[in-house]
Design a protein around this motif. Sequence first.
Motif, PDB file in Angstrom:
ATOM      1  N   ILE A   9       0.859  -1.181   0.000  1.00  0.00           N
ATOM      2  CA  ILE A   9       0.000   0.000   0.000  1.00  0.00           C
ATOM      3  C   ILE A   9       0.896   1.232   0.000  1.00  0.00           C
ATOM      4  N   LEU A  10       0.559   2.197  -0.826  1.00  0.00           N
ATOM      5  CA  LEU A  10       1.267   3.476  -0.842  1.00  0.00           C
ATOM      6  C   LEU A  10       0.225   4.575  -0.687  1.00  0.00           C
ATOM      7  N   LEU A  11       0.328   5.326   0.387  1.00  0.00           N
ATOM      8  CA  LEU A  11      -0.592   6.435   0.647  1.00  0.00           C
ATOM      9  C   LEU A  11       0.116   7.756   0.355  1.00  0.00           C
ATOM     10  N   CYS A  12      -0.598   8.682  -0.267  1.00  0.00           N
ATOM     11  CA  CYS A  12      -0.055  10.009  -0.557  1.00  0.00           C
ATOM     12  C   CYS A  12      -0.898  11.043   0.181  1.00  0.00           C
ATOM     13  N   PHE A  13      -0.253  11.870   0.979  1.00  0.00           N
ATOM     14  CA  PHE A  13      -0.950  12.876   1.777  1.00  0.00           C
ATOM     15  C   PHE A  13      -0.563  14.277   1.322  1.00  0.00           C
ATOM     16  N   GLN A  14      -1.565  15.112   1.052  1.00  0.00           N
ATOM     17  CA  GLN A  14      -1.351  16.527   0.786  1.00  0.00           C
ATOM     18  C   GLN A  14      -1.493  17.250   2.120  1.00  0.00           C
ATOM     19  N   VAL A  15      -0.488  18.001   2.489  1.00  0.00           N
ATOM     20  CA  VAL A  15      -0.515  18.751   3.744  1.00  0.00           C
ATOM     21  C   VAL A  15      -0.465  20.238   3.396  1.00  0.00           C
ATOM     22  N   HIS A  16      -1.529  20.946   3.749  1.00  0.00           N
ATOM     23  CA  HIS A  16      -1.605  22.369   3.417  1.00  0.00           C
ATOM     24  C   HIS A  16      -2.470  23.090   4.436  1.00  0.00           C
ATOM     25  N   GLN A  17      -2.030  24.258   4.830  1.00  0.00           N
ATOM     26  CA  GLN A  17      -2.815  25.156   5.669  1.00  0.00           C
ATOM     27  C   GLN A  17      -2.665  26.550   5.092  1.00  0.00           C
ATOM     28  N   PRO A  18      -3.709  27.088   4.486  1.00  0.00           N
ATOM     29  CA  PRO A  18      -3.586  28.421   3.866  1.00  0.00           C
ATOM     30  C   PRO A  18      -3.477  29.516   4.926  1.00  0.00           C
ATOM     31  N   PHE A  19      -2.891  30.625   4.517  1.00  0.00           N
ATOM     32  CA  PHE A  19      -2.910  31.804   5.372  1.00  0.00           C
ATOM     33  C   PHE A  19      -4.323  32.380   5.342  1.00  0.00           C
ATOM     34  N   ARG A  20      -4.847  32.722   6.503  1.00  0.00           N
ATOM     35  CA  ARG A  20      -6.158  33.370   6.582  1.00  0.00           C
ATOM     36  C   ARG A  20      -5.931  34.871   6.514  1.00  0.00           C
ATOM     37  N   LEU A  21      -6.764  35.560   5.780  1.00  0.00           N
ATOM     38  CA  LEU A  21      -6.594  36.988   5.571  1.00  0.00           C
ATOM     39  C   LEU A  21      -7.454  37.801   6.525  1.00  0.00           C
ATOM     40  N   THR A  22      -7.002  39.018   6.818  1.00  0.00           N
ATOM     41  CA  THR A  22      -7.782  39.929   7.655  1.00  0.00           C
ATOM     42  C   THR A  22      -8.879  40.562   6.821  1.00  0.00           C
ATOM     43  N   ASP A  23      -9.805  41.200   7.484  1.00  0.00           N
ATOM     44  CA  ASP A  23     -10.812  42.000   6.786  1.00  0.00           C
ATOM     45  C   ASP A  23     -10.127  43.316   6.423  1.00  0.00           C
ATOM     46  N   TYR A  24      -9.688  43.408   5.206  1.00  0.00           N
ATOM     47  CA  TYR A  24      -8.936  44.576   4.737  1.00  0.00           C
ATOM     48  C   TYR A  24      -9.836  45.402   3.832  1.00  0.00           C
ATOM     49  N   THR A  25     -10.078  46.641   4.218  1.00  0.00           N
ATOM     50  CA  THR A  25     -10.977  47.499   3.447  1.00  0.00           C
ATOM     51  C   THR A  25     -10.204  48.666   2.837  1.00  0.00           C
ATOM     52  N   PHE A  26     -10.906  49.431   2.081  1.00  0.00           N
ATOM     53  CA  PHE A  26     -10.347  50.633   1.459  1.00  0.00           C
ATOM     54  C   PHE A  26      -9.713  51.543   2.513  1.00  0.00           C
ATOM     55  N   PHE A  27     -10.315  51.613   3.705  1.00  0.00           N
ATOM     56  CA  PHE A  27      -9.851  52.523   4.744  1.00  0.00           C
ATOM     57  C   PHE A  27      -8.559  52.060   5.412  1.00  0.00           C
ATOM     58  N   ASN A  28      -8.142  50.818   5.147  1.00  0.00           N
ATOM     59  CA  ASN A  28      -6.886  50.318   5.686  1.00  0.00           C
ATOM     60  C   ASN A  28      -5.688  50.672   4.800  1.00  0.00           C
ATOM     61  N   ILE A  29      -5.944  51.091   3.583  1.00  0.00           N
ATOM     62  CA  ILE A  29      -4.857  51.393   2.644  1.00  0.00           C
ATOM     63  C   ILE A  29      -3.992  52.511   3.217  1.00  0.00           C
ATOM     64  N   GLY A  30      -2.702  52.269   3.256  1.00  0.00           N
ATOM     65  CA  GLY A  30      -1.756  53.253   3.764  1.00  0.00           C
ATOM     66  C   GLY A  30      -1.624  53.269   5.279  1.00  0.00           C
ATOM     67  N   LYS A  31      -2.509  52.586   5.998  1.00  0.00           N
ATOM     68  CA  LYS A  31      -2.468  52.566   7.459  1.00  0.00           C
ATOM     69  C   LYS A  31      -2.011  51.218   8.003  1.00  0.00           C
ATOM     70  N   ASN A  32      -2.443  50.158   7.353  1.00  0.00           N
ATOM     71  CA  ASN A  32      -2.167  48.816   7.855  1.00  0.00           C
ATOM     72  C   ASN A  32      -1.669  47.959   6.696  1.00  0.00           C
ATOM     73  N   HIS A  33      -0.486  47.373   6.868  1.00  0.00           N
ATOM     74  CA  HIS A  33       0.078  46.538   5.809  1.00  0.00           C
ATOM     75  C   HIS A  33       0.074  45.065   6.192  1.00  0.00           C
TER      76      HIS A  33
END
Length: 117
Positions: A9-33
């Motif tokens: 038996i040969l098992l193949c496992f994909q291991v992945h954890q995506p980065f979760r994003l913040t709630d980034y709005t127009f008002f964050n531009i230039g203030k929060n990177h």
Amino acid sequence: SKHSLMAKILLCFQVHQPFRLTDYTFFNIGKNHLYENQNLNKAILEKVSLQAYLPMNALLAKLVKKHGELFKFQFGISGVALEQFLAYKPEVVQSFQSLLSGSHSDILAETYYHSLA
């Protein structure tokens, strides 16, 4: 011999954890990177590490001990998953390293971000 008649038996496992994003709005531009939600990334990674990755890797180690070379597996680990494991749960990386130290396992090539591009 007994082992030559048994299926391998040969098992193949994909291991992945995506980065979760913040709630980034127009008002964050230039203030929060900071685009990633580090608190949520850490909380989810700690939870899935304790509920999935560490128990599964322990089970795989047990199966290797029981079945030896008849039991083989591979891991494809994304760069972002590895980055988060190293930052928040390094014992998960150690459990993968332990499993990958024998001839029963391999590492698969994987894109860093697990992107479809």
